[in-house]
Scaffold this motif. Structure first.
Motif, mmCIF file in Angstrom:
data_model
loop_
_atom_site.group_PDB
_atom_site.id
_atom_site.type_symbol
_atom_site.label_atom_id
_atom_site.label_comp_id
_atom_site.label_asym_id
_atom_site.label_seq_id
_atom_site.Cartn_x
_atom_site.Cartn_y
_atom_site.Cartn_z
ATOM 1 N N ALA A 289 0.834 -1.206 0.000
ATOM 2 C CA ALA A 289 0.000 0.000 0.000
ATOM 3 C C ALA A 289 0.867 1.255 0.000
ATOM 4 N N LEU A 290 1.936 1.225 0.802
ATOM 5 C CA LEU A 290 2.827 2.380 0.865
ATOM 6 C C LEU A 290 3.616 2.551 -0.435
ATOM 7 N N GLU A 291 4.020 1.459 -1.041
ATOM 8 C CA GLU A 291 4.727 1.547 -2.317
ATOM 9 C C GLU A 291 3.849 2.172 -3.388
ATOM 10 N N GLU A 292 2.575 1.788 -3.418
ATOM 11 C CA GLU A 292 1.675 2.387 -4.399
ATOM 12 C C GLU A 292 1.537 3.888 -4.164
ATOM 13 N N ALA A 293 1.551 4.283 -2.892
ATOM 14 C CA ALA A 293 1.430 5.697 -2.541
ATOM 15 C C ALA A 293 2.725 6.468 -2.770
ATOM 16 N N GLY A 294 3.806 5.754 -3.072
ATOM 17 C CA GLY A 294 5.099 6.410 -3.220
ATOM 18 C C GLY A 294 5.666 6.848 -1.883
ATOM 19 N N LEU A 295 5.344 6.106 -0.836
ATOM 20 C CA LEU A 295 5.749 6.467 0.518
ATOM 21 C C LEU A 295 6.472 5.312 1.196
ATOM 22 N N LYS A 296 7.106 5.635 2.328
ATOM 23 C CA LYS A 296 7.703 4.623 3.191
ATOM 24 C C LYS A 296 7.047 4.700 4.558
ATOM 25 N N ILE A 297 7.239 3.683 5.374
ATOM 26 C CA ILE A 297 6.639 3.687 6.702
ATOM 27 C C ILE A 297 7.098 4.899 7.514
ATOM 28 N N GLN A 298 8.283 5.408 7.203
ATOM 29 C CA GLN A 298 8.800 6.597 7.901
ATOM 30 C C GLN A 298 7.989 7.856 7.572
ATOM 31 N N ASP A 299 7.190 7.806 6.507
ATOM 32 C CA ASP A 299 6.363 8.955 6.136
ATOM 33 C C ASP A 299 5.009 8.941 6.846
ATOM 34 N N VAL A 300 4.669 7.831 7.488
ATOM 35 C CA VAL A 300 3.361 7.701 8.139
ATOM 36 C C VAL A 300 3.414 8.345 9.517
ATOM 37 N N ASP A 301 2.473 9.234 9.769
ATOM 38 C CA ASP A 301 2.416 9.924 11.055
ATOM 39 C C ASP A 301 1.479 9.242 12.044
ATOM 40 N N TYR A 302 0.406 8.635 11.519
ATOM 41 C CA TYR A 302 -0.601 7.991 12.374
ATOM 42 C C TYR A 302 -1.038 6.679 11.754
#
Length: 417
Positions: A289-302
């Motif tokens: 899910a994060l890869e599709e969003a172009g994000l890493k777990i370090q980008d998740v705040d909540y």
């Protein structure tokens, strides 16, 4: 194929915390429990005699008499929240170029369980003239909520129901996201509903030893991550989100709550009812899910955890999260709002999606209540928000749901800019 942006333009919610989005969110922020003694039937002989029932539900506030008469309670919940979300979005059929541009993808775990249970009891108990209500089949069918929502609003596009147990509404949200992203719809009403506080459901989950039996203290029974947790608290309700293609929303001047940027589903392939002990499926689901969003777990705040308050399930999810974080816990705050709403089965993900969106909008992480002593198996440094909400700038929020059968579904929301 060019990928379309998918935004959230309307919200509707119904749970033990309230009959609309505002009351649900305000009570969640304040850490209120919706658990109380069951009033729908005599639960005296049951091992668990409490649940999170919706207080003072009056379907006539949003539904007409025929809609109520011909619908199971789970469909009434679906219609009720869909109507709130549509009103919130300021969306009308006339704003669409074609009714085929709009659809409904809904989630549920049990469908019309209330109707099925009631009709079977009356059939078995009537020796003189056993018969069924003419609306028996359309009321209990598991796909009926999505069909009835489309009829109410005239949406003639994609229409079906996702059934992946307690992951159902996240599965539905993911599918709606994809259809809009792929350019196959402009607007989709999505979410989920369940009304599982029945004798059959409560008895069945008791037989599985899945429910808390803390009858002397219902409001403190749902305690995710607590060392003394003993099972989940059954909840009921629904939530609806209006997902809309960004350019379409922009053109009609819609307010935008946030953006859905990633979603994924995986399977544990492990056990009928238990999650994978190491959280293998959950970890990969979040990663995808994060890869599709172009994000890493370090980008998740909540992160709104699935965490139902079961001994094994809570730990497997924490193991999955911890493995992704690789010891870097400082930026991420986690909470489990099922501590307040109970576990709404197929509707859980939809309610929690709304909590994620509201958390982004208000910069606030809702609490996990009743968690007095963290399970010692939880890694030191994991930041689980307990007792009271905390203020925090939230740009990205992730929500997990997991279901019997090994179903995992994760959705990722982002601040709209």
């Amino acid at each position: 194929m060019n990928s379309k942006r998918v935004v959230i333009t309307g919200l509707g919610a119904l749970s033990a915390l309230g009959n609309d989005v505002t009351s649900n969110w305000e009570n969640a922020k304040q850490g209120k429990s919706g658990a109380a003694a069951i009033s729908y039937f005599n639960a005296e002989k049951f091992k668990t005699r409490f649940a999170c029932q919706i207080p003072n539900f009056d379907p006539s506030q949003r539904l007409d008499r025929n809609e109520i008469k011909r619908s199971d309670l789970y469909t009434q919940y679906a219609l009720y929240t869909a109507a709130e979300a549509m009103e919130d979005a300021g969306l009308e059929l006339s704003q669409l170029e074609s009714p085929f541009d709009a659809g409904v993808i809904w989630g549920t775990s049990q469908g019309g369980m209330n109707t099925f249970e009631k009709e079977m009891k009356e059939f078995v108990g009537n020796d003189l003239s056993p018969r069924f209500n003419p609306f028996f089949i359309p009321k209990y069918l598991i796909n009926m909520a999505s069909g009835v929502i489309s009829m109410k609003f005239g949406f003639m596009g994609i229409n079906y129901t996702s059934v992946t147990a307690c992951a159902s509404s996240n599965s539905a949200i993911m599918d709606a996201f994809n259809y809009i992203k792929w350019g196959k719809a402009k607007v989709i009403i999505t979410g989920g509903s369940d009304s599982p506080i029945t004798e059959a459901s409560m008895g069945g989950f008791n037989a599985l030893k899945a429910l808390s039996t803390r009858n002397e203290s219902p409001q403190s029974a749902s305690r995710p991550f607590d060392a003394d947790r003993d099972g989940f608290v059954m909840g009921e309700g629904a939530a609806a989100l209006i997902l809309e293609e960004y350019e379409h929303a922009k053109k009609r001047g819609a307010k935008i709550y946030g953006e859905l940027v990633g979603a994924a589903m995986t399977a544990d392939a492990y056990h009928l009812t238990a999650t994978h002990p190491e959280g293998a499926g959950a970890k990969h689901c979040m990663k995808l899910a994060l890869e599709e969003a172009g994000l890493k777990i370090q980008d998740v705040d909540y992160l709104n955890a699935h965490a139902t308050s079961t001994p094994t399930g809570d730990l497997s999810e924490i193991k999955a999260i911890s493995s992704l974080l690789d010891g870097k816990y400082d930026h991420l705050h986690i909470s489990a709002t099922k501590s307040m709403t109970g576990h709404l089965l197929g509707a859980a993900g939809a309610v929690e999606a709304i909590f994620c969106v509201k958390a982004i909008n208000e910069g606030l992480v809702p609490p996990t209540i009743n968690t007095e002593t963290l399970d010692p198996a939880i890694p030191e440094g994991i930041q689980i928000v307990t007792k009271t909400a905390i203020e925090k700038k939230i740009k990205v929020a992730l929500s997990n749901t997991f279901g019997f059968g090994g179903h995992n579904a994760t959705v990722v929301f982002k601040e709209f800019v």
